[in-house]
Design a protein around this motif. Structure first.
Motif, PDB file in Angstrom:
ATOM      1  N   SER A 173       0.832  -1.205   0.000  1.00 29.09           N
ATOM      2  CA  SER A 173       0.000   0.000   0.000  1.00 29.09           C
ATOM      3  C   SER A 173       0.865   1.253   0.000  1.00 29.09           C
ATOM      4  CB  SER A 173      -0.914   0.014   1.232  1.00 29.09           C
ATOM      5  OG  SER A 173      -1.854  -1.031   1.171  1.00 29.09           O
ATOM      6  N   GLU A 174       1.987   1.176   0.686  1.00 31.47           N
ATOM      7  CA  GLU A 174       2.901   2.317   0.741  1.00 31.47           C
ATOM      8  C   GLU A 174       3.676   2.474  -0.562  1.00 31.47           C
ATOM      9  OE1 GLU A 174       4.224   2.818   5.259  1.00 31.47           O
ATOM     10  OE2 GLU A 174       4.366   0.731   4.620  1.00 31.47           O
ATOM     11  N   VAL A 183      10.532  -2.708   3.803  1.00 29.23           N
ATOM     12  CA  VAL A 183      11.391  -3.861   3.524  1.00 29.23           C
ATOM     13  C   VAL A 183      10.579  -4.927   2.793  1.00 29.23           C
ATOM     14  CG1 VAL A 183      13.057  -3.529   5.383  1.00 29.23           C
ATOM     15  CG2 VAL A 183      10.920  -4.730   5.860  1.00 29.23           C
ATOM     16  N   VAL A 184      11.304  -5.747   2.019  1.00 29.26           N
ATOM     17  CA  VAL A 184      10.678  -6.776   1.190  1.00 29.26           C
ATOM     18  C   VAL A 184      11.063  -8.154   1.714  1.00 29.26           C
ATOM     19  CG1 VAL A 184      10.501  -7.726  -1.148  1.00 29.26           C
ATOM     20  CG2 VAL A 184      10.741  -5.255  -0.818  1.00 29.26           C
ATOM     21  N   TYR A 214      13.125  -1.317   0.123  1.00 29.06           N
ATOM     22  CA  TYR A 214      12.585  -0.724  -1.101  1.00 29.06           C
ATOM     23  C   TYR A 214      12.537   0.790  -0.971  1.00 29.06           C
ATOM     24  CZ  TYR A 214       7.791   0.170   0.669  1.00 29.06           C
ATOM     25  OH  TYR A 214       6.705   0.641   1.355  1.00 29.06           O
ATOM     26  N   TYR A 215      12.546   1.437  -2.126  1.00 24.48           N
ATOM     27  CA  TYR A 215      12.607   2.898  -2.194  1.00 24.48           C
ATOM     28  C   TYR A 215      11.586   3.408  -3.199  1.00 24.48           C
ATOM     29  CZ  TYR A 215      17.049   2.017   0.147  1.00 24.48           C
ATOM     30  OH  TYR A 215      18.007   1.575   1.020  1.00 24.48           O
ATOM     31  N   THR A 216      10.987   4.554  -2.900  1.00 19.33           N
ATOM     32  CA  THR A 216      10.027   5.164  -3.812  1.00 19.33           C
ATOM     33  C   THR A 216      10.784   5.693  -5.043  1.00 19.33           C
ATOM     34  OG1 THR A 216      10.185   7.421  -2.931  1.00 19.33           O
ATOM     35  CG2 THR A 216       8.698   5.886  -1.788  1.00 19.33           C
ATOM     36  N   SER A 244      13.364   6.161   1.395  1.00 20.95           N
ATOM     37  CA  SER A 244      13.093   4.961   2.199  1.00 20.95           C
ATOM     38  C   SER A 244      12.036   5.335   3.224  1.00 20.95           C
ATOM     39  CB  SER A 244      14.357   4.484   2.910  1.00 20.95           C
ATOM     40  OG  SER A 244      14.043   3.466   3.847  1.00 20.95           O
ATOM     41  N   ILE A 245      10.967   4.558   3.282  1.00 20.01           N
ATOM     42  CA  ILE A 245       9.883   4.896   4.215  1.00 20.01           C
ATOM     43  C   ILE A 245       9.855   3.954   5.407  1.00 20.01           C
ATOM     44  CG2 ILE A 245       8.487   6.034   2.468  1.00 20.01           C
ATOM     45  CD1 ILE A 245       7.540   2.577   3.671  1.00 20.01           C
TER      46      ILE A 245
END
Length: 389
Positions: free
Chosen positions: A298-299, A323-324, A343-345, A350-351
């Motif tokens: 969702s993010e 994280v994945v 993961y990164y947008t 990084s959220i």
């Protein structure tokens, strides 16, 4: 088998957890024969196994203790997202993430008085079509008593009858006698996308999780609403815990312009990118609703929409899971889920433990927090989303 989501001795799970925490405590201290070396994990396990064999009062199930060892090993990582699955647990997990399974289209839970209770009966599923209702208690399947069965065993009993008709013995509230209901066991899709037209021009789509079947469900719902005249769209991701990376990326390819969707980096710095060709970019105003329970995939969705500027994020700051995990099946049918990358947008943000901050921040009205159901009219976050489009 890999799937991304976003020894001779045996030990019980309790002992392994204690080991992972840094020590083992016993109610009674006693000297045992043999030497215990602090540097040898195998020797320590063998030592504990011998102690259990010599002194433990109850019966020992070696298979269950072995499963405890495997689970404890992963638990010792201290990572809330990593875990070990038995073969049965893995089968249930994949059914959940795939969004499709052999079954009767219901969600079940243990009933305190015996049997299993239907927690949810999915509209259009074989169970609903046969007349099952939420709250029904199943006590037998094809004359096999299930009142004392574990939930996983009941699920297995249903699934092994795929493409057959089973007869359920069902008790319904306020009815003294049981009834028998015949239900077909078929391939069932779990619904994860719901939608409606709010007026002649405004469409609403809620995505509850990102499973393997979610992208097609989204495309079907979007087409249905577009055919009804939709010119603006609200997508609701509130309380969506996430799901498959492939699923959210497939949906975003129906929304974003050409460019980066998300990228991941593992512990060695290896980078993998998910991109969009822009051929299906959304051509209408978009608002995306999120809250503190919107997580993971969702993010990724909210971050990509925000970074590309193709919609407005409305609500409260998201959960912050950046994280994945990779789910890998082992040869005996069990599986391990491990956190393998960050993961990164698209803009490189990084959220993790931070979350996505909405473009328009709106907290749910305090008087609505404890309500089981909230209408669109009284939902102040939803009304703000309508305002921005």
């Amino acid at each position: 088998m890999k799937h991304k989501e976003y020894a001779s001795g045996v030990l019980t799970g309790v002992l392994v957890v204690a080991l992972a925490a840094g020590g083992v405590k016993f109610v009674q201290q006693r000297q045992y024969n043999g030497v215990l070396s602090d540097s040898s994990h195998v020797q320590k396990i063998e030592y504990l196994e011998k102690m259990i064999d010599q002194e433990y009062l109850g019966e020992v199930d070696n298979d269950e203790m072995a499963e405890g060892v495997y689970a404890g090993l992963v638990y010792g990582l201290g990572d809330v997202y990593s875990r070990y699955y038995t073969a049965d647990e893995y089968a249930q997990e994949t059914a959940s993430t795939d969004g499709a399974y052999a079954g009767i289209g219901v969600s079940i839970q243990k009933n305190k008085n015996g049997g299993v209770q239907i927690a949810e009966c999915y509209e259009g599923g074989p169970g609903a079509d046969a007349g099952l209702q939420t709250g029904d208690v199943i006590t037998a399947i094809n004359d096999t008593d299930v009142t004392d069965m574990e939930l996983s065993d009941v699920v297995s009993l249903i699934r092994e009858n795929k493409d057959k008709t089973i007869v359920l013995t069902v008790f319904r509230e306020n009815e003294e006698k049981s009834r028998e209901i015949s239900v077909d066991v078929t391939d069932v899709e779990l619904p994860s996308v719901f939608g409606e037209m709010l007026d002649k021009k405004t469409g609403y789509i809620q995505i509850t999780q990102f499973t393997g079947v979610t992208p097609q469900q989204y495309k079907d719902m979007f087409t249905e609403l577009k055919d009804k005249g939709m010119e603006r769209l609200v997508i609701d991701l509130r309380d969506n815990p996430g799901g498959l990376l492939t699923s959210v990326c497939d949906i975003l390819r129906e929304i974003l312009p050409e460019g980066l969707i998300v990228y991941t980096e593992d512990k060695y710095g290896n980078r993998e990118e998910e991109t969009c060709d822009g051929k299906h970019q959304l051509d209408m105003p978009l608002a995306v609703l999120v809250n503190e329970n919107s997580a993971s995939a969702s993010e990724i969705f909210a971050g990509a929409v925000q970074d590309h500027g193709v919609g407005t994020i409305v609500g409260t700051t998201t959960y912050g899971k950046g994280v994945v995990q990779e789910l890998r099946q082992l040869s005996d049918g069990s599986a391990v889920k491990l956190t393998v990358s960050n993961y990164y947008t698209p803009n490189g943000n990084s959220i993790n433990k931070v979350g996505i901050k909405p473009d328009v921040e709106v907290k749910l009205a305090s008087e609505l927090l404890n309500k089981d159901e909230i209408t669109h009219e009284e939902d102040n976050q939803f009304q703000k989303a309508l305002d921005v489009i």
